[in-house]
Design a protein around this motif. Structure first.
Motif, PDB file in Angstrom:
ATOM      1  N   GLY A 195      -6.791  -7.874   3.027  1.00  0.00           N
ATOM      2  CA  GLY A 195      -7.962  -6.991   2.979  1.00  0.00           C
ATOM      3  C   GLY A 195      -8.002  -6.046   4.166  1.00  0.00           C
ATOM      4  O   GLY A 195      -8.485  -4.916   4.057  1.00  0.00           O
ATOM      5  N   SER A 196      -7.501  -6.498   5.312  1.00  0.00           N
ATOM      6  CA  SER A 196      -7.595  -5.698   6.540  1.00  0.00           C
ATOM      7  C   SER A 196      -6.415  -4.750   6.709  1.00  0.00           C
ATOM      8  O   SER A 196      -6.382  -3.973   7.659  1.00  0.00           O
ATOM      9  CB  SER A 196      -7.655  -6.620   7.763  1.00  0.00           C
ATOM     10  N   SER A 197      -5.463  -4.789   5.799  1.00  0.00           N
ATOM     11  CA  SER A 197      -4.256  -4.012   6.014  1.00  0.00           C
ATOM     12  C   SER A 197      -4.448  -2.515   5.773  1.00  0.00           C
ATOM     13  O   SER A 197      -3.572  -1.731   6.070  1.00  0.00           O
ATOM     14  CB  SER A 197      -3.103  -4.559   5.176  1.00  0.00           C
ATOM     15  N   ALA A 198      -5.598  -2.101   5.245  1.00  0.00           N
ATOM     16  CA  ALA A 198      -5.841  -0.674   5.039  1.00  0.00           C
ATOM     17  C   ALA A 198      -6.462  -0.027   6.278  1.00  0.00           C
ATOM     18  O   ALA A 198      -6.977   1.095   6.196  1.00  0.00           O
ATOM     19  CB  ALA A 198      -6.727  -0.462   3.820  1.00  0.00           C
ATOM     20  N   GLU A 199      -6.417  -0.734   7.415  1.00  0.00           N
ATOM     21  CA  GLU A 199      -6.909  -0.226   8.692  1.00  0.00           C
ATOM     22  C   GLU A 199      -8.404   0.078   8.709  1.00  0.00           C
ATOM     23  O   GLU A 199      -8.869   0.950   9.436  1.00  0.00           O
ATOM     24  CB  GLU A 199      -6.104   1.009   9.130  1.00  0.00           C
ATOM     25  N   ASP A 223     -12.815   2.008 -13.764  1.00  0.00           N
ATOM     26  CA  ASP A 223     -13.528   2.355 -12.537  1.00  0.00           C
ATOM     27  C   ASP A 223     -12.567   2.192 -11.352  1.00  0.00           C
ATOM     28  O   ASP A 223     -12.570   1.186 -10.669  1.00  0.00           O
ATOM     29  CB  ASP A 223     -14.732   1.404 -12.388  1.00  0.00           C
ATOM     30  N   ILE A 224     -11.720   3.177 -11.148  1.00  0.00           N
ATOM     31  CA  ILE A 224     -10.688   3.084 -10.103  1.00  0.00           C
ATOM     32  C   ILE A 224     -11.357   2.882  -8.734  1.00  0.00           C
ATOM     33  O   ILE A 224     -12.125   3.730  -8.276  1.00  0.00           O
ATOM     34  CB  ILE A 224      -9.816   4.360 -10.096  1.00  0.00           C
ATOM     35  N   TYR A 225     -11.051   1.740  -8.123  1.00  0.00           N
ATOM     36  CA  TYR A 225     -11.753   1.283  -6.921  1.00  0.00           C
ATOM     37  C   TYR A 225     -10.965   1.668  -5.663  1.00  0.00           C
ATOM     38  O   TYR A 225      -9.754   1.421  -5.584  1.00  0.00           O
ATOM     39  CB  TYR A 225     -11.884  -0.238  -7.045  1.00  0.00           C
ATOM     40  N   LEU A 226     -11.642   2.247  -4.702  1.00  0.00           N
ATOM     41  CA  LEU A 226     -11.068   2.555  -3.385  1.00  0.00           C
ATOM     42  C   LEU A 226      -9.773   3.390  -3.450  1.00  0.00           C
ATOM     43  O   LEU A 226      -8.881   3.204  -2.636  1.00  0.00           O
ATOM     44  CB  LEU A 226     -10.799   1.261  -2.594  1.00  0.00           C
ATOM     45  N   TRP A 227      -9.687   4.286  -4.405  1.00  0.00           N
ATOM     46  CA  TRP A 227      -8.488   5.128  -4.520  1.00  0.00           C
ATOM     47  C   TRP A 227      -8.260   5.912  -3.238  1.00  0.00           C
ATOM     48  O   TRP A 227      -7.125   6.107  -2.782  1.00  0.00           O
ATOM     49  CB  TRP A 227      -8.651   6.076  -5.720  1.00  0.00           C
ATOM     50  N   GLU A 228      -9.390   6.347  -2.640  1.00  0.00           N
ATOM     51  CA  GLU A 228      -9.291   7.177  -1.421  1.00  0.00           C
ATOM     52  C   GLU A 228      -8.687   6.403  -0.252  1.00  0.00           C
ATOM     53  O   GLU A 228      -8.174   6.984   0.690  1.00  0.00           O
ATOM     54  CB  GLU A 228     -10.652   7.779  -1.055  1.00  0.00           C
ATOM     55  N   TYR A 229      -8.718   5.054  -0.323  1.00  0.00           N
ATOM     56  CA  TYR A 229      -8.146   4.244   0.764  1.00  0.00           C
ATOM     57  C   TYR A 229      -6.676   3.904   0.522  1.00  0.00           C
ATOM     58  O   TYR A 229      -6.002   3.396   1.391  1.00  0.00           O
ATOM     59  CB  TYR A 229      -8.939   2.947   0.947  1.00  0.00           C
ATOM     60  N   GLY A 230      -6.194   4.101  -0.664  1.00  0.00           N
ATOM     61  CA  GLY A 230      -4.784   3.798  -0.905  1.00  0.00           C
ATOM     62  C   GLY A 230      -4.472   3.759  -2.388  1.00  0.00           C
ATOM     63  O   GLY A 230      -5.275   3.261  -3.181  1.00  0.00           O
ATOM     64  N   GLN A 231      -3.326   4.286  -2.739  1.00  0.00           N
ATOM     65  CA  GLN A 231      -2.964   4.330  -4.164  1.00  0.00           C
ATOM     66  C   GLN A 231      -2.489   2.962  -4.645  1.00  0.00           C
ATOM     67  O   GLN A 231      -2.826   2.550  -5.740  1.00  0.00           O
ATOM     68  CB  GLN A 231      -1.904   5.404  -4.383  1.00  0.00           C
ATOM     69  N   TYR A 282       0.847  -1.195   0.000  1.00  0.00           N
ATOM     70  CA  TYR A 282       0.000   0.000   0.000  1.00  0.00           C
ATOM     71  C   TYR A 282       0.882   1.245   0.000  1.00  0.00           C
ATOM     72  O   TYR A 282       1.040   1.905   1.009  1.00  0.00           O
ATOM     73  CB  TYR A 282      -0.950  -0.021   1.199  1.00  0.00           C
ATOM     74  N   LYS A 283       1.495   1.486  -1.132  1.00  0.00           N
ATOM     75  CA  LYS A 283       2.407   2.627  -1.191  1.00  0.00           C
ATOM     76  C   LYS A 283       1.918   3.662  -2.207  1.00  0.00           C
ATOM     77  O   LYS A 283       1.225   3.324  -3.171  1.00  0.00           O
ATOM     78  CB  LYS A 283       3.801   2.144  -1.587  1.00  0.00           C
ATOM     79  N   ALA A 298     -10.531 -25.216 -16.473  1.00  0.00           N
ATOM     80  CA  ALA A 298     -10.592 -23.752 -16.337  1.00  0.00           C
ATOM     81  C   ALA A 298      -9.430 -23.193 -15.544  1.00  0.00           C
ATOM     82  O   ALA A 298      -8.858 -23.871 -14.695  1.00  0.00           O
ATOM     83  CB  ALA A 298     -11.909 -23.348 -15.657  1.00  0.00           C
ATOM     84  N   ILE A 299      -9.101 -21.942 -15.862  1.00  0.00           N
ATOM     85  CA  ILE A 299      -8.138 -21.160 -15.078  1.00  0.00           C
ATOM     86  C   ILE A 299      -8.895 -19.964 -14.517  1.00  0.00           C
ATOM     87  O   ILE A 299      -9.491 -19.185 -15.274  1.00  0.00           O
ATOM     88  CB  ILE A 299      -6.972 -20.653 -15.956  1.00  0.00           C
ATOM     89  N   ILE A 300      -8.886 -19.850 -13.189  1.00  0.00           N
ATOM     90  CA  ILE A 300      -9.490 -18.686 -12.544  1.00  0.00           C
ATOM     91  C   ILE A 300      -8.357 -17.865 -11.935  1.00  0.00           C
ATOM     92  O   ILE A 300      -7.594 -18.364 -11.104  1.00  0.00           O
ATOM     93  CB  ILE A 300     -10.483 -19.113 -11.429  1.00  0.00           C
ATOM     94  N   ASN A 301      -8.224 -16.626 -12.373  1.00  0.00           N
ATOM     95  CA  ASN A 301      -7.193 -15.740 -11.833  1.00  0.00           C
ATOM     96  C   ASN A 301      -7.809 -14.795 -10.809  1.00  0.00           C
ATOM     97  O   ASN A 301      -8.768 -14.072 -11.123  1.00  0.00           O
ATOM     98  CB  ASN A 301      -6.552 -14.916 -12.958  1.00  0.00           C
ATOM     99  N   MET A 302      -7.270 -14.816  -9.576  1.00  0.00           N
ATOM    100  CA  MET A 302      -7.800 -13.930  -8.545  1.00  0.00           C
ATOM    101  C   MET A 302      -7.228 -12.544  -8.783  1.00  0.00           C
ATOM    102  O   MET A 302      -6.071 -12.265  -8.460  1.00  0.00           O
ATOM    103  CB  MET A 302      -7.427 -14.454  -7.161  1.00  0.00           C
ATOM    104  N   SER A 303      -8.046 -11.712  -9.388  1.00  0.00           N
ATOM    105  CA  SER A 303      -7.627 -10.347  -9.683  1.00  0.00           C
ATOM    106  C   SER A 303      -8.138  -9.427  -8.587  1.00  0.00           C
ATOM    107  O   SER A 303      -8.289  -9.846  -7.442  1.00  0.00           O
ATOM    108  CB  SER A 303      -8.168  -9.963 -11.066  1.00  0.00           C
ATOM    109  N   SER A 304      -8.429  -8.204  -8.940  1.00  0.00           N
ATOM    110  CA  SER A 304      -8.994  -7.255  -7.977  1.00  0.00           C
ATOM    111  C   SER A 304      -9.633  -6.115  -8.751  1.00  0.00           C
ATOM    112  O   SER A 304      -9.134  -5.702  -9.807  1.00  0.00           O
ATOM    113  CB  SER A 304      -7.885  -6.696  -7.088  1.00  0.00           C
ATOM    114  N   TYR A 305     -10.696  -5.600  -8.176  1.00  0.00           N
ATOM    115  CA  TYR A 305     -11.341  -4.412  -8.761  1.00  0.00           C
ATOM    116  C   TYR A 305     -10.332  -3.255  -8.771  1.00  0.00           C
ATOM    117  O   TYR A 305     -10.414  -2.347  -9.593  1.00  0.00           O
ATOM    118  CB  TYR A 305     -12.580  -4.071  -7.927  1.00  0.00           C
ATOM    119  N   ALA A 306      -9.343  -3.339  -7.865  1.00  0.00           N
ATOM    120  CA  ALA A 306      -8.301  -2.303  -7.815  1.00  0.00           C
ATOM    121  C   ALA A 306      -7.512  -2.243  -9.122  1.00  0.00           C
ATOM    122  O   ALA A 306      -6.810  -1.264  -9.380  1.00  0.00           O
ATOM    123  CB  ALA A 306      -7.354  -2.567  -6.651  1.00  0.00           C
TER     124      ALA A 306
END
Ligand code: NDP
Length: 259
Positions: free
Chosen positions: A216-220, A166-174, A102-103, A153-161
């Motif tokens: 998931g919990s590391s953004a406090e 649709d930039i997700y949760l930008w306000e919580y961390g770049q 989270y930098k 099948a191949i399922i890749n665990m991505s992220s909305y980030a």
């Protein structure tokens, strides 16, 4: 809906968080897989204790040593899984292992970018290459012409980030390195879907929700989604995927997300 029915599945990063949740839910299915391969980098270590406890109760659970940034480790994992499966293939590869930093722009270093990219993007590429023969074998051994996760099948665990639109949760961390690695993983998923369709292998990227795990919990902030909710939702969606869903980016509730 009859739920997920697969003969064999491999989950990376299976010793904690979402990966461990996936393993638990797979073992608890009404028709559990014949083989659940739980890959983690330190199978005998303290952080794999829960996985070891599960393995002592479930003979269909096999713990596989795997460091996703090391090609030799990936090859060894594919070889040991192939030996277990004997003449059958691997139905489902879930590339779940991941890291985040989270930098901000100012503090993001070359090493951060390289390490996050090696784990989140290059790892899934190398895993899909190494397990391709086993995935192909599973597809060839399954009846019917359409694509599905019960087949191969191949399922890749991505992220909305990683969504650019649709930039997700930008306000919580770049989280620059993380976002870039997941955007690249999304592109990899699309490429895999195009390259592997002819082999009968479905490929999709998932956003598991904002989930109560170490990452998931590391953004406090307490994330809204539990591991059980996320994993239960994803397995339901995974069980329903078909030809039309290959090359898509979905969330844990089945919603199509913007790239
Ligand atoms: P955790 O941090 O709780 O767990 C990460 C897992 O990945 C651990 O098992 C860890 O193993 C493993 N791992 C990390 N690096 C490597 C490596 N080099 N080789 C092998 N295994 C490795 O994360 P989550 O469970 O929350 O996340 C799982 C996936 O879901 C990740 O890809 C993440 O990006 C994605 N995701 C998570 C969200 C959330 O809110 N939690 C939101 C969106 C996406 P070890 O114990 O050895 O470190």
């Amino acid at each position: 809906m009859g739920g997920l029915r697969v003969r064999s599945v491999l989950v990376t990063g299976a010793n904690r968080g979402i990966g461990l949740g996936l393993v638990r839910h797979l073992l608890g299915l009404p028709n559990p897989p014949e083989w659940v391969f739980a890959a983690c980098r330190d199978p005998k270590g303290q952080r794999a204790q829960e996985l070891q406890n599960l393995a002592s109760k479930h003979p269909n659970l096999v713990i596989v040593p795997l460091e996703v940034t090391e090609p030799a480790s990936i090859k060894a994992a594919a070889a040991s899984v192939g030996e277990r499966l004997k003449n059958s293939g691997l139905n489902l590869l879930i590339n779940n292992a991941g890291i985040s930093h989270y930098k901000s722009f100012d503090s993001n270093t070359q090493e951060d970018m390289a390490q996050v990219y090696a784990t989140n993007t290059i790892g899934p590429l190398l895993l899909s290459q190494a397990f391709l023969p086993l995935l192909k074998k599973a597809a060839q051994g399954s009846p019917g012409s359409g694509l599905s996760c019960s087949k191969a099948a191949i399922i890749n665990m991505s992220s909305y980030a990683g969504s650019i639109q649709d930039i997700y949760l930008w306000e919580y961390g770049q989280a620059i390195s993380y976002r870039c690695s997941k955007a690249a993983l999304n592109m990899l998923t699309k490429c895999q879907s195009l390259g592997y369709r002819e082999h009968g292998i479905l490929c999709a990227a998932f956003h598991p929700g904002w989930v109560q795990t170490d990452m998931g919990s590391s953004a406090e902030m307490k994330p809204p989604v539990t591991v059980d909710e996320s994993v239960g939702g994803m397995l339901k969606v995974i069980s329903s995927l078909s030809e039309k869903d290959t090359g898509t980016f979905l969330d844990w509730e089945g919603k199509v997300l913007p790239w």
